[in-house]
Design a protein around this motif. Structure first.
Motif, PDB file in Angstrom:
ATOM      1  N   HIS A 123      -9.085   5.321  -4.505  1.00  0.00           N
ATOM      2  CA  HIS A 123      -8.350   6.222  -3.619  1.00  0.00           C
ATOM      3  C   HIS A 123      -9.212   6.778  -2.495  1.00  0.00           C
ATOM      4  N   ARG A 124     -10.507   6.719  -2.654  1.00  0.00           N
ATOM      5  CA  ARG A 124     -11.355   7.186  -1.559  1.00  0.00           C
ATOM      6  C   ARG A 124     -11.576   6.088  -0.531  1.00  0.00           C
ATOM      7  N   GLY A 125     -10.813   4.999  -0.674  1.00  0.00           N
ATOM      8  CA  GLY A 125     -10.786   4.001   0.389  1.00  0.00           C
ATOM      9  C   GLY A 125     -12.077   3.231   0.579  1.00  0.00           C
ATOM     10  N   HIS A 126     -12.693   2.818  -0.518  1.00  0.00           N
ATOM     11  CA  HIS A 126     -13.863   1.963  -0.359  1.00  0.00           C
ATOM     12  C   HIS A 126     -13.439   0.634   0.253  1.00  0.00           C
ATOM     13  N   ALA A 127     -14.258   0.105   1.103  1.00  0.00           N
ATOM     14  CA  ALA A 127     -13.908  -1.100   1.851  1.00  0.00           C
ATOM     15  C   ALA A 127     -13.523  -2.241   0.913  1.00  0.00           C
ATOM     16  N   SER A 128     -14.195  -2.315  -0.227  1.00  0.00           N
ATOM     17  CA  SER A 128     -13.926  -3.431  -1.130  1.00  0.00           C
ATOM     18  C   SER A 128     -12.646  -3.221  -1.928  1.00  0.00           C
ATOM     19  N   GLU A 129     -12.105  -2.016  -1.886  1.00  0.00           N
ATOM     20  CA  GLU A 129     -10.876  -1.767  -2.631  1.00  0.00           C
ATOM     21  C   GLU A 129      -9.876  -1.057  -1.728  1.00  0.00           C
ATOM     22  N   PRO A 130      -9.113  -1.869  -0.971  1.00  0.00           N
ATOM     23  CA  PRO A 130      -8.193  -1.269  -0.004  1.00  0.00           C
ATOM     24  C   PRO A 130      -7.105  -0.443  -0.685  1.00  0.00           C
ATOM     25  N   ALA A 131      -6.498   0.430   0.097  1.00  0.00           N
ATOM     26  CA  ALA A 131      -5.439   1.271  -0.443  1.00  0.00           C
ATOM     27  C   ALA A 131      -4.332   0.390  -1.005  1.00  0.00           C
ATOM     28  N   LEU A 132      -3.745   0.895  -2.042  1.00  0.00           N
ATOM     29  CA  LEU A 132      -2.715   0.151  -2.754  1.00  0.00           C
ATOM     30  C   LEU A 132      -1.439   0.059  -1.923  1.00  0.00           C
ATOM     31  N   VAL A 133      -0.899  -1.137  -1.758  1.00  0.00           N
ATOM     32  CA  VAL A 133       0.417  -1.261  -1.108  1.00  0.00           C
ATOM     33  C   VAL A 133       1.443  -1.870  -2.055  1.00  0.00           C
ATOM     34  N   HIS A 134       0.950  -2.587  -3.055  1.00  0.00           N
ATOM     35  CA  HIS A 134       1.875  -3.168  -4.024  1.00  0.00           C
ATOM     36  C   HIS A 134       1.543  -2.625  -5.407  1.00  0.00           C
ATOM     37  N   TYR A 135       2.508  -1.899  -5.948  1.00  0.00           N
ATOM     38  CA  TYR A 135       2.292  -1.259  -7.244  1.00  0.00           C
ATOM     39  C   TYR A 135       3.059  -2.015  -8.318  1.00  0.00           C
ATOM     40  N   ARG A 136       2.411  -2.244  -9.436  1.00  0.00           N
ATOM     41  CA  ARG A 136       3.108  -2.843 -10.581  1.00  0.00           C
ATOM     42  C   ARG A 136       2.585  -2.231 -11.866  1.00  0.00           C
ATOM     43  N   HIS A 137       3.495  -1.803 -12.693  1.00  0.00           N
ATOM     44  CA  HIS A 137       3.129  -1.303 -14.021  1.00  0.00           C
ATOM     45  C   HIS A 137       4.272  -1.662 -14.949  1.00  0.00           C
ATOM     46  N   GLY A 138       4.027  -2.591 -15.863  1.00  0.00           N
ATOM     47  CA  GLY A 138       5.084  -3.046 -16.760  1.00  0.00           C
ATOM     48  C   GLY A 138       6.250  -3.603 -15.967  1.00  0.00           C
ATOM     49  N   SER A 139       7.438  -3.057 -16.201  1.00  0.00           N
ATOM     50  CA  SER A 139       8.651  -3.586 -15.562  1.00  0.00           C
ATOM     51  C   SER A 139       8.845  -3.056 -14.135  1.00  0.00           C
ATOM     52  N   LEU A 140       8.050  -2.073 -13.732  1.00  0.00           N
ATOM     53  CA  LEU A 140       8.264  -1.414 -12.434  1.00  0.00           C
ATOM     54  C   LEU A 140       7.370  -2.001 -11.336  1.00  0.00           C
TER      55      LEU A 140
END
Ligand code: CA
Length: 236
Positions: A123-140
């Motif tokens: 969440h602090r936006g490290h370059a190697s881990e871009p902000a989440l745009v596609h969320y998936r958890h189980g069926s959602l």
């Protein structure tokens, strides 16, 4: 490059077990047993040797970890995860308002801490881990680009307010978001006391997204503090 974590904790047993677990995960772990020690380490960083995240105990021999959190926030946005034996909900909210990224109440599982560290770094936006745009958890599944929400691959229609609330939680998936933050970001700063809005809309969202609203798997309640959307299984 390995991430550098500063663990501020006076309990030697806990320090040693966390040192081992974090090292196994590839973190470069530094430890401090007091506020003075932590301040010294934070001040004497050589260039390019930043601390990427701080895990902060509150009860320290020379004072309260909260004061270090306040000092840190005056000059940096290094993520801070508070670990504490204190249960009081009011205090958790205060720490989050002061800029803590998350908190864990002792005793906690190491796996839980590792998950919170991962989420906070992302969440602090490290370059190697871009902000989440596609969320998936189980069926959602939620796609913030297309504004599409699916449960078990079937598209779900949300009202604009329901979507705004869900999207706000997706942007901070895995982290607690306080009632005030949600009310302020979704309804506006003048509505931060209208917690009944939240209860109403969270009920509607759960009815649309959860299999069993009495036992939510995605939209989790943090009693007295706020809500936490379960951590995404995808990080893109
Ligand atoms: Ca302590």
């Amino acid at each position: 490059m390995s991430r550098s974590v500063l663990l501020v904790e006076d309990d030697r047993v806990l320090r040693n077990s966390l040192r081992e677990a974090l090292s196994v995960e590839g973190y470069d772990l530094k430890t401090a047993a007091s506020l003075a020690d932590a301040r010294a380490q934070l001040q004497h960083l050589s260039p390019g040797k930043a601390i990427d995240l701080v895990v902060l105990d509150l009860g320290l021999p020379d004072g309260d970890g909260e004061s270090l959190l306040v000092e840190l926030r005056q000059s940096s946005n290094t993520p801070v995860i508070v670990i504490s034996a204190r249960e009081a909900e009011g205090h958790k909210i205060q720490l989050l308002d002061q800029g803590a990224d998350d908190y864990l109440v002792k005793p906690f599982g190491i796996g839980e801490l590792l998950a919170r560290i991962r989420v906070a770094l992302r969440h602090r936006g490290h370059a190697s881990e871009p902000a989440l745009v596609h969320y998936r958890h189980g069926s959602l599944e939620v796609d913030l680009r297309t504004r599409r929400v699916q449960v078990s691959r079937v598209e779900v229609h949300l009202t604009p307010t329901e979507y705004a609330l869900l999207a706000r939680l997706v942007r901070q998936a895995g982290q607690v978001v306080t009632h005030r933050q949600l009310l302020s970001d979704v309804w506006g700063a003048e509505h931060i006391d209208q917690t009944h809005y939240l209860r109403l809309y969270m009920g509607q969202l759960r009815a649309k997204l959860e299999v069993n609203t009495a036992d939510p798997q995605h939209l989790l309640t943090e009693p007295g503090v706020g809500y936490r959307l379960a951590e995404s299984e995808e990080t893109g």
